[in-house]
Write a protein that holds these residues in place. Structure first.
Motif, PDB file in Angstrom:
ATOM      1  N   VAL A   1       0.835  -1.201   0.000  1.00  0.00           N
ATOM      2  CA  VAL A   1       0.000   0.000   0.000  1.00  0.00           C
ATOM      3  C   VAL A   1       0.872   1.254   0.000  1.00  0.00           C
ATOM      4  N   ASP A   2       1.937   1.244   0.779  1.00  0.00           N
ATOM      5  CA  ASP A   2       2.857   2.381   0.772  1.00  0.00           C
ATOM      6  C   ASP A   2       3.509   2.549  -0.599  1.00  0.00           C
ATOM      7  N   GLY A   3       3.835   1.437  -1.231  1.00  0.00           N
ATOM      8  CA  GLY A   3       4.426   1.509  -2.568  1.00  0.00           C
ATOM      9  C   GLY A   3       3.463   2.084  -3.583  1.00  0.00           C
ATOM     10  N   LEU A   4       2.192   1.689  -3.508  1.00  0.00           N
ATOM     11  CA  LEU A   4       1.183   2.235  -4.412  1.00  0.00           C
ATOM     12  C   LEU A   4       1.002   3.728  -4.186  1.00  0.00           C
ATOM     13  N   ARG A   5       1.012   4.142  -2.912  1.00  0.00           N
ATOM     14  CA  ARG A   5       0.879   5.569  -2.616  1.00  0.00           C
ATOM     15  C   ARG A   5       2.053   6.358  -3.186  1.00  0.00           C
ATOM     16  N   ALA A   6       3.256   5.831  -3.015  1.00  0.00           N
ATOM     17  CA  ALA A   6       4.434   6.518  -3.541  1.00  0.00           C
ATOM     18  C   ALA A   6       4.373   6.626  -5.065  1.00  0.00           C
ATOM     19  N   LEU A   7       3.931   5.563  -5.717  1.00  0.00           N
ATOM     20  CA  LEU A   7       3.807   5.577  -7.177  1.00  0.00           C
ATOM     21  C   LEU A   7       2.802   6.637  -7.621  1.00  0.00           C
ATOM     22  N   ALA A   8       1.653   6.695  -6.947  1.00  0.00           N
ATOM     23  CA  ALA A   8       0.640   7.684  -7.303  1.00  0.00           C
ATOM     24  C   ALA A   8       1.136   9.100  -7.038  1.00  0.00           C
ATOM     25  N   LEU A   9       1.885   9.277  -5.948  1.00  0.00           N
ATOM     26  CA  LEU A   9       2.424  10.592  -5.627  1.00  0.00           C
ATOM     27  C   LEU A   9       3.396  11.078  -6.693  1.00  0.00           C
ATOM     28  N   LEU A  10       4.308  10.212  -7.096  1.00  0.00           N
ATOM     29  CA  LEU A  10       5.320  10.605  -8.077  1.00  0.00           C
ATOM     30  C   LEU A  10       4.709  10.859  -9.452  1.00  0.00           C
ATOM     31  N   ALA A  11       3.543  10.252  -9.713  1.00  0.00           N
ATOM     32  CA  ALA A  11       2.884  10.487 -10.994  1.00  0.00           C
ATOM     33  C   ALA A  11       2.379  11.918 -11.112  1.00  0.00           C
TER      34      ALA A  11
ATOM     35  N   ALA B   1      -0.550   8.947 -22.644  1.00  0.00           N
ATOM     36  CA  ALA B   1       0.374   9.132 -21.516  1.00  0.00           C
ATOM     37  C   ALA B   1      -0.386   9.559 -20.273  1.00  0.00           C
ATOM     38  N   SER B   2      -1.474  10.313 -20.468  1.00  0.00           N
ATOM     39  CA  SER B   2      -2.267  10.754 -19.323  1.00  0.00           C
ATOM     40  C   SER B   2      -3.008   9.595 -18.676  1.00  0.00           C
ATOM     41  N   TRP B   3      -3.236   8.498 -19.407  1.00  0.00           N
ATOM     42  CA  TRP B   3      -3.889   7.323 -18.814  1.00  0.00           C
ATOM     43  C   TRP B   3      -2.968   6.693 -17.773  1.00  0.00           C
ATOM     44  N   VAL B   4      -1.679   6.772 -18.009  1.00  0.00           N
ATOM     45  CA  VAL B   4      -0.700   6.199 -17.080  1.00  0.00           C
ATOM     46  C   VAL B   4      -0.414   7.171 -15.933  1.00  0.00           C
ATOM     47  N   LEU B   5      -0.309   8.467 -16.274  1.00  0.00           N
ATOM     48  CA  LEU B   5       0.085   9.458 -15.284  1.00  0.00           C
ATOM     49  C   LEU B   5      -1.069   9.916 -14.400  1.00  0.00           C
ATOM     50  N   GLN B   6      -2.306   9.700 -14.842  1.00  0.00           N
ATOM     51  CA  GLN B   6      -3.463  10.038 -14.013  1.00  0.00           C
ATOM     52  C   GLN B   6      -3.698   8.896 -13.028  1.00  0.00           C
ATOM     53  N   MET B   7      -3.084   9.000 -11.858  1.00  0.00           N
ATOM     54  CA  MET B   7      -3.161   7.924 -10.864  1.00  0.00           C
ATOM     55  C   MET B   7      -3.848   8.381  -9.581  1.00  0.00           C
TER      56      MET B   7
ATOM     57  N   VAL C   1       9.690   4.840   1.472  1.00  0.00           N
ATOM     58  CA  VAL C   1       9.530   5.483   2.776  1.00  0.00           C
ATOM     59  C   VAL C   1       9.790   6.977   2.667  1.00  0.00           C
ATOM     60  N   VAL C   2      10.850   7.352   1.972  1.00  0.00           N
ATOM     61  CA  VAL C   2      11.197   8.768   1.826  1.00  0.00           C
ATOM     62  C   VAL C   2      10.084   9.532   1.107  1.00  0.00           C
ATOM     63  N   VAL C   3       9.550   8.953   0.039  1.00  0.00           N
ATOM     64  CA  VAL C   3       8.475   9.614  -0.710  1.00  0.00           C
ATOM     65  C   VAL C   3       7.235   9.764   0.156  1.00  0.00           C
ATOM     66  N   ASN C   4       6.871   8.720   0.899  1.00  0.00           N
ATOM     67  CA  ASN C   4       5.677   8.800   1.740  1.00  0.00           C
ATOM     68  C   ASN C   4       5.828   9.804   2.872  1.00  0.00           C
TER      69      ASN C   4
END
Length: 406
Positions: free
Chosen positions: A26-36, A70-76, A306-309
């Protein structure tokens, strides 16, 4: 000690301090969505220069419609609301005080970074103007800074509705999100269907809450263990089929973000296409959860997560400032490829990709100081209250300026 050894030591220290019960997936998914979020804004947002050297917003999507996928991937944001709902329901069940106290704590965590960035910009704008930055540039910058903050307001509202979401999840399971999907579908039919000429434009606002609450409700149901693999497959396949049908049969705009000059937009407010994408993304996230957790068991991969979250709100609130920190000085030079030139050529795209690591470095530099706004408030004899009042007044003034009301 070499840089590699230092990085390895930090990663191992983070690994040792991570509780065994931490949900790494879950933390990894949050970090991925944040960086998007910064990736999307930096890649799909550009500037043009007016004759007086002022910066104005522009988008490569106006000239390159083929970039829409590209927006389909980046819209997270669907993933972000999904994991937000999942984390909120776990936190809600762990609370030791009242629901009101729990909610107050969540609101403070969301509000302090927003007050911080808007207050700092309220102080910086007059200084920049006195230094010769054109008013047009300052208004463009203010718009960009405040643009991502709508998300915080919507997220605060759906967070406040967590007790209702828990109630709905316990009674309806994963189907608790279905009424939200139906609500958005009805509004879309009214504003885009045969009755569209008779429908007032404000009707689209009705999609804001159910549109973004959809994935949050899915996250709450997931956290309540009411969605299993069969439900996840239904979300993935059903969302994918609906997404394709809306594009091919009902001719929804392909871009998930607004395109200047286009009459219709998918994200402001969210259309049914946004919910279809969020459904497919949520299903995929649920199905990949165990695999992602095993991957993040490696300290070298877990440490960046962890750093991103830990810097989530800082990234959200300050990433546009990082881009402006490069664009504003460049505007005094003139046309700088990928930065202040119009985003109408392939060369601009290549140059913008080259600029993105610079934006990232600037964001890291800003975060060193801005991270303090994510820290819990310190108790004192009235000083915190005074600072909050001043910050609130500055933030309100900046919002008035950014929205073009002054």
């Amino acid at each position: 000690m070499s840089v590699t050894s230092r990085v390895r030591e930090v990663a191992e220290r983070i690994e040792r301090r991570t509780p065994a019960h931490r949900d790494r997936a879950v933390d990894g998914l949050r970090a991925l969505a944040l960086l998007a979020v910064p990736t999307g804004h930096w890649l799909l947002g550009g500037f043009t220069l007016d004759p007086e050297g002022g910066l104005h917003n522009a988008s490569p999507l106006s000239s390159f419609g083929a970039l829409a996928p590209a927006s389909w991937v980046l819209q997270m944001l669907g993933i972000f609301f999904l994991v937000g709902g999942y984390a909120s329901v776990l936190s809600f069940h762990r609370r030791t005080g009242s629901t009101g106290a729990w909610l107050k704590g969540r609101m403070v965590r969301l509000g302090r970074p927003v007050l911080g960035v808007t207050a700092v910009w309220a102080l910086a704008a007059p200084v920049l103007y006195a230094a010769g930055v054109p008013e047009a540039t300052l208004r463009t910058g203010a718009t960009l800074v405040i643009q991502p903050l709508w998300f915080v307001g919507v997220y605060a509202v759906v967070t406040a509705l967590t007790p209702y979401c828990v109630w709905a999840a316990r009674r309806l399971g994963g189907w608790a999100a279905a009424p939200l999907l139906a609500s958005v579908a009805v509004v879309d039919f009214l504003r885009y269907g045969p009755l569209s000429d008779a429908v007032p434009s404000w009707l689209s606002v009705l999609n804001v809450l159910p549109g973004w609450m959809f994935a949050y409700q899915l996250g709450v149901s997931w956290g309540e263990r009411r969605i299993g693999r069969r439900g996840a497959w239904l979300l993935l396949v059903g969302g994918g089929v609906l997404f394709a049908a809306l594009l091919v049969v009902f001719h929804y705009p392909a871009s998930m973000v607004g395109v200047p000059g286009e009459a219709r937009t998918n994200s402001h407010p969210p259309s049914l296409l946004v919910l279809a994408l969020a459904s497919a993304q949520s299903g995929a996230a649920m199905l990949l959860r165990d695999r992602l957790a095993r991957l993040l068991a490696r300290p070298a991969l877990w440490a960046p997560v962890v750093v991103v979250n830990l810097s989530a709100m800082t990234i959200l609130c300050w990433h546009q400032s990082a881009m402006l920190a490069a664009a504003m000085p460049a505007s005094f030079v003139g046309g700088v490829a990928g930065l202040t030139t119009a985003p109408v050529t392939v060369g601009w795209i290549l140059a913008r990709v080259a600029w993105m690591p610079v934006f990232a470095v600037l964001l890291v530099g800003i975060a060193r100081y801005a991270r303090r706004f994510e820290a819990p408030p310190k108790r004192g004899r009235g000083a915190p209250a005074v600072r909050r009042t001043v910050a609130g007044l500055l933030a309100a003034g900046f919002a008035v300026f950014a929205l073009g009301l002054a």
